[in-house]
Design a protein around this motif. Structure first.
Motif, PDB file in Angstrom:
ATOM      1  N   GLN A 236       6.953   5.996  -5.089  1.00  0.00           N
ATOM      2  CA  GLN A 236       5.952   7.045  -5.169  1.00  0.00           C
ATOM      3  C   GLN A 236       6.921   8.179  -6.124  1.00  0.00           C
ATOM      4  OE1 GLN A 236       2.635   8.096  -4.252  1.00  0.00           O
ATOM      5  NE2 GLN A 236       3.274   9.632  -5.677  1.00  0.00           N
TER       6      GLN A 236
ATOM      7  N   SER B  73       4.406   0.518   3.746  1.00  0.00           N
ATOM      8  CA  SER B  73       3.556  -0.085   3.107  1.00  0.00           C
ATOM      9  C   SER B  73       3.830  -1.433   3.372  1.00  0.00           C
ATOM     10  CB  SER B  73       3.696  -0.138   1.437  1.00  0.00           C
ATOM     11  OG  SER B  73       2.723  -0.973   0.659  1.00  0.00           O
TER      12      SER B  73
ATOM     13  N   LEU C 178       7.496   2.328  -0.593  1.00  0.00           N
ATOM     14  CA  LEU C 178       6.462   3.059  -1.073  1.00  0.00           C
ATOM     15  C   LEU C 178       7.142   4.315  -1.478  1.00  0.00           C
ATOM     16  CD1 LEU C 178       3.588   3.291  -1.454  1.00  0.00           C
ATOM     17  CD2 LEU C 178       3.167   4.020   0.830  1.00  0.00           C
TER      18      LEU C 178
ATOM     19  N   VAL D 225       6.044  -2.789  -4.910  1.00  0.00           N
ATOM     20  CA  VAL D 225       4.904  -1.646  -4.914  1.00  0.00           C
ATOM     21  C   VAL D 225       4.960  -1.264  -6.382  1.00  0.00           C
ATOM     22  CG1 VAL D 225       3.937   0.667  -4.604  1.00  0.00           C
ATOM     23  CG2 VAL D 225       4.756  -0.879  -2.772  1.00  0.00           C
TER      24      VAL D 225
ATOM     25  N   LEU E 274       0.130   4.015  -8.474  1.00  0.00           N
ATOM     26  CA  LEU E 274       0.029   5.087  -7.465  1.00  0.00           C
ATOM     27  C   LEU E 274      -0.311   6.380  -8.126  1.00  0.00           C
ATOM     28  CD1 LEU E 274       3.516   4.368  -5.741  1.00  0.00           C
ATOM     29  CD2 LEU E 274       1.152   3.673  -4.826  1.00  0.00           C
TER      30      LEU E 274
END
Length: 790
Positions: free
Chosen positions: A701, A630, A697, A635, A640
């Protein structure tokens, strides 16, 4: 004959001192010589007296000598005669012993002696018969005017009859005809006395048109009451000395019109005599009849019965103290006759017999409760008509009830929805049994209602063991077979040996495996809960106490009840039978068996849930890439979306949660999911967190995916995601940013401190609130970040 002078004393020529003293005493002076003549005369008189005494003594001596000689001669003769007699006896005894004449004489006398004995016996026989006849005539002479006076000769006759029977037993049943005759005369006399007195009361009742012409609120007049009292007086002795219940004669007489009405209504050829009308017409009308006249009898004759029996040993028996109970006793014979006819019909129609027994129990209960009828037993109460029927026909009734129960049980098992889960049985958070399990317990409850009012313990135990426990054992075996089949088709070895049909494979798809196991789990739990509830009910508690008492009395040997041994009952009910402790219930063994099936089903369910998760998460574990780069160094996971490979696992998780939440109780649901989620955590920990490499990222996630999983779990199980706590802590550590804001810890700072030493690592983990992680795990997790490997 001239008396000769005795010879002179041999010492007479010598001076006699006593003579000299005498002369000196009498001749002390010259004047005393003047009295010499009188002195000589006195001396002469004394000498004559002495001479007379001497002659008498001499004569008596001679007589004694002659008598002694005569006695000595007589004794010698007696001795001689004795010896002669002894010799004669010896001779005759020798002759007798060598002769047969005495035996012949005895034989000749035997017949006359027997005839004499028979004559004497016949005399006593005739005398006894004469006494019997005299007492009979005397008793009859007092009736109907004085029943009390008639009882005196009757009592003598009754005592004689009883005594003769006792003597006959000791004499090897001798004089059978005499004993039977006296008993027959006694019974005939008693029947005659009762009939005579009964006719007097019957005439009184006819004058008053009983019962049609008598109001239930009316009072008996004096003549009526006197006739009633006479019959009571006649029976007082019979009541006091009888072991069983005696129907009071005045009530028997007054109940005759009721008995005739009953026979006409319910034992004739009309519609109300039909067996199907027994419970709808016969029983209600019988009870209504008693209820109608109950007050009349209590108001009019209650005091008479109390005056006769209050101070006697039967004062506690309602059949003699309560007029209503006495009336019931008089009416029961005709009802008993009706019941006998109904039973005979029932023996040919088992279904009718089953309903008849319930109707009889209801009738017994009504008589006991409504009229306080004790049946002459103040301790145990009235056994009831039901007990009388079961004494003869219990096996017939038991067979009918068992056949019906097994027939209904098999119908339940064969019904299309028997194996379906009944989701409406209980509310949310409760175990859901199958329709079949609910119907089986309902069936067992109905069986209990059939026998719970039976009074005999052995009968109740037969129903419990041979019907209820038999059904429960068969139902348990079905659960065991179901679990064994499930295990076979789900194990590699089982599928290899037995194969897997399409139908079986289809049944296990989706929630099929869960449903199969939940049926056993929920139904077993339902059976266990039901049996525990029953064990607290008064009926089964009482049965357990009676069973314990009997078991302790047998000391582990013999039968607890008729046809049921100690060991067989123990194996079917509880191992605590006969113990001194307070533990144990009737259904211990059955509950233990079902508990084992419940435990096995729960273990299989956990395994099935784990297998389901492993299969559905396999693509997520193997195909997802976590190294996507990313542009941002920080993040936010909430921004997400969930990884596409997690959509199916989330769908399956939701399906499983929904199904099991609706089927299991809250406690079981949480327990099963806790184990399953711990295994899911282990899988994701080992195959994702500790295996894959993550970028910033990718780490974010993974955190987002875990949040989605946790959110779903928490919707069904409050705080249920705590089972994934270690994995969540690991993902938080994994997702530390490269650049922190507001003084937060960065990835680099965390890495430096964790790899410094354990103390510093623990301090960091504490600051971050990640106490579930160990320093070693923390180091491994941070090593999975791609940024740390660069």
């Amino acid at each position: 004959m001239a008396m000769t002078n005795p010879p002179a004393h041999p010492y007479s020529k010598e001076p006699d001192i006593r003579l000299e003293d005498y002369l000196d005493d009498k001749l002390q002076s010259t004047t005393d010589f003047e009295n010499l003549d009188s002195l000589l005369a006195s001396v002469e008189v004394q000498r004559s007296q002495l001479q007379t005494q001497l002659d008498d003594a001499t004569r008596e001596l001679e007589d004694a000598r002659r008598a002694a000689q005569d006695r000595q001669g007589g004794l010698a003769r007696s001795i001689q005669e004795f010896y002669q007699l002894q010799e004669s006896i010896d001779v005759r005894l020798k002759i007798v012993t060598e002769s047969t004449a005495p035996d012949e004489a005895i034989r000749r006398l035997e017949r006359p002696m027997k005839q004499l004995h028979k004559l004497e016996l016949a005399y006593h026989y005739v005398s006894l018969l004469q006494d019997v006849e005299n007492w009979r005539l005397e008793a009859r002479s007092h009736l109907p005017q004085s029943p009390k006076a008639a009882l005196q000769p009757y009592s003598k006759l009754k005592k004689l009859s009883v005594r003769l029977r006792e003597l006959q037993k000791a004499a090897d049943e001798a004089a059978t005809h005499l004993v039977d005759y006296v008993e027959r005369v006694t019974e005939d006399l008693w029947d005659e006395m009762k009939n005579t007195m009964s006719k007097e009361l019957e005439n009184i009742l006819k004058k008053r048109n009983w019962p049609q012409g008598v109001d239930t609120n009316a009072e008996m007049d004096d003549e009526w009451l006197q006739g009633f009292e006479k019959l009571i007086d006649l029976q007082v002795a019979e009541v006091l000395y009888s072991e069983g219940v005696v129907t009071l004669l005045p009530f028997e007489v007054m109940a005759r019109p009721f008995v005739q009405w009953f026979r006409f209504q319910f034992m004739g050829n009309n519609a109300t005599s039909n067996p199907q009308a027994f419970g709808t017409f016969c029983v209600p009308q019988f009870l209504s009849l008693i209820d109608k006249w109950e007050g009349f009898f209590r108001d009019n004759v209650g005091y008479i019965m109390a005056s006769r029996f209050h101070e006697t040993k039967v004062r506690d028996k309602s059949v003699y103290m309560d007029p209503a109970c006495a009336l019931i006793t008089a009416l029961l014979p005709v009802m008993r006759e009706k019941v006998g006819a109904m039973v005979q019909h029932g023996l040919k129609n088992p279904q009718f017999l089953s309903s008849l027994m319930v109707q009889l129990m209801d009738l017994d209960d009504e008589i006991r409760s409504r009229f306080n009828y004790g049946g002459g037993d103040p301790d145990q109460g009235w056994a009831g008509l039901t007990s009388e029927v079961l004494e003869k026909h219990f096996d017939d009734w038991f067979k009918a009830e068992k056949d019906f129960a097994l027939e209904r049980y098999h119908a339940i098992m064969n019904s299309p929805d028997a194996r379906n889960i009944d989701y409406d049985y209980s509310g949310s958070g409760k175990m859901k049994p199958t329709f079949g399990a609910v119907r089986v317990t309902d069936l067992l409850k109905s069986v209990t209602s059939q026998y719970e009012r039976v009074r005999r313990f052995s009968h109740k135990l037969r129903f419990l063991i041979d019907i209820q426990l038999d059904i429960l054992d068969d139902y348990h075996d079905r659960f065991k077979d179901s679990l064994d089949t499930y295990y076979t088709i789900n194990s590699t070895l089982g599928r290899t040996l037995h194969g897997l049909t399409k139908e079986q494979a289809a049944a296990l798809e989706g929630t099929g495996a869960f449903e199969t196991l939940c049926k056993v789990l929920g139904s077993s739990d339902h059976i266990i809960a039901t049996l525990k509830d029953w064990s607290n009910e008064e009926f089964f508690v009482s049965m357990w106490e009676q069973l314990q008492t009997r078991a302790r009395r047998t000391n582990g040997d013999g039968n607890i009840a008729s046809g049921m041994s100690y060991e067989s009952v123990k194996d079917r009910t509880s191992a605590d039978i006969g113990s001194d402790g307070d533990g144990g219930i009737l259904f211990d063994e059955t509950i233990a068996a079902y508990a084992q099936r419940r435990k096995t089903a729960e273990e299989y369910l956990v395994t099935a849930l784990i297998d389901s998760h492993q299969k559905v998460f396999r693509p997520y574990v193997t195909k997802v890439q976590w190294t996507t780069i990313s542009d941002s160094t920080h993040v936010d996971p909430s921004q997400l979306s969930v990884t596409p490979e997690l959509d199916e696992p989330l769908k399956i998780l939701k399906r499983n949660l929904t199904f099991l939440a609706a089927t299991l109780s809250t406690a079981v649901f949480r327990r099963i999911w806790r184990e399953a989620l711990e295994k899911l955590q282990d899988m994701l920990w080992a195959n994702v967190l500790m295996t894959q490499n993550f970028t910033t990222l990718g780490a974010a996630q993974f955190v987002r995916d875990l949040e989605a999983i946790s959110s779903l779990i928490d919707r069904y199980i409050p705080d249920g995601s705590a089972a994934l706590g270690t994995l969540q802590d690991g993902s938080r550590l994994l997702s530390l940013p490269l650049e922190a804001e507001s003084g937060a810890v960065t990835l680099q700072q965390a890495s430096d401190r964790v790899f410094t030493d354990n103390t510093e690592a623990k301090k960091l983990l504490s600051e971050l609130g990640l106490e579930s992680l160990t320093p070693a795990n923390a180091r491994k997790i941070l090593q999975r970040r791609v940024e740390n490997s660069e």
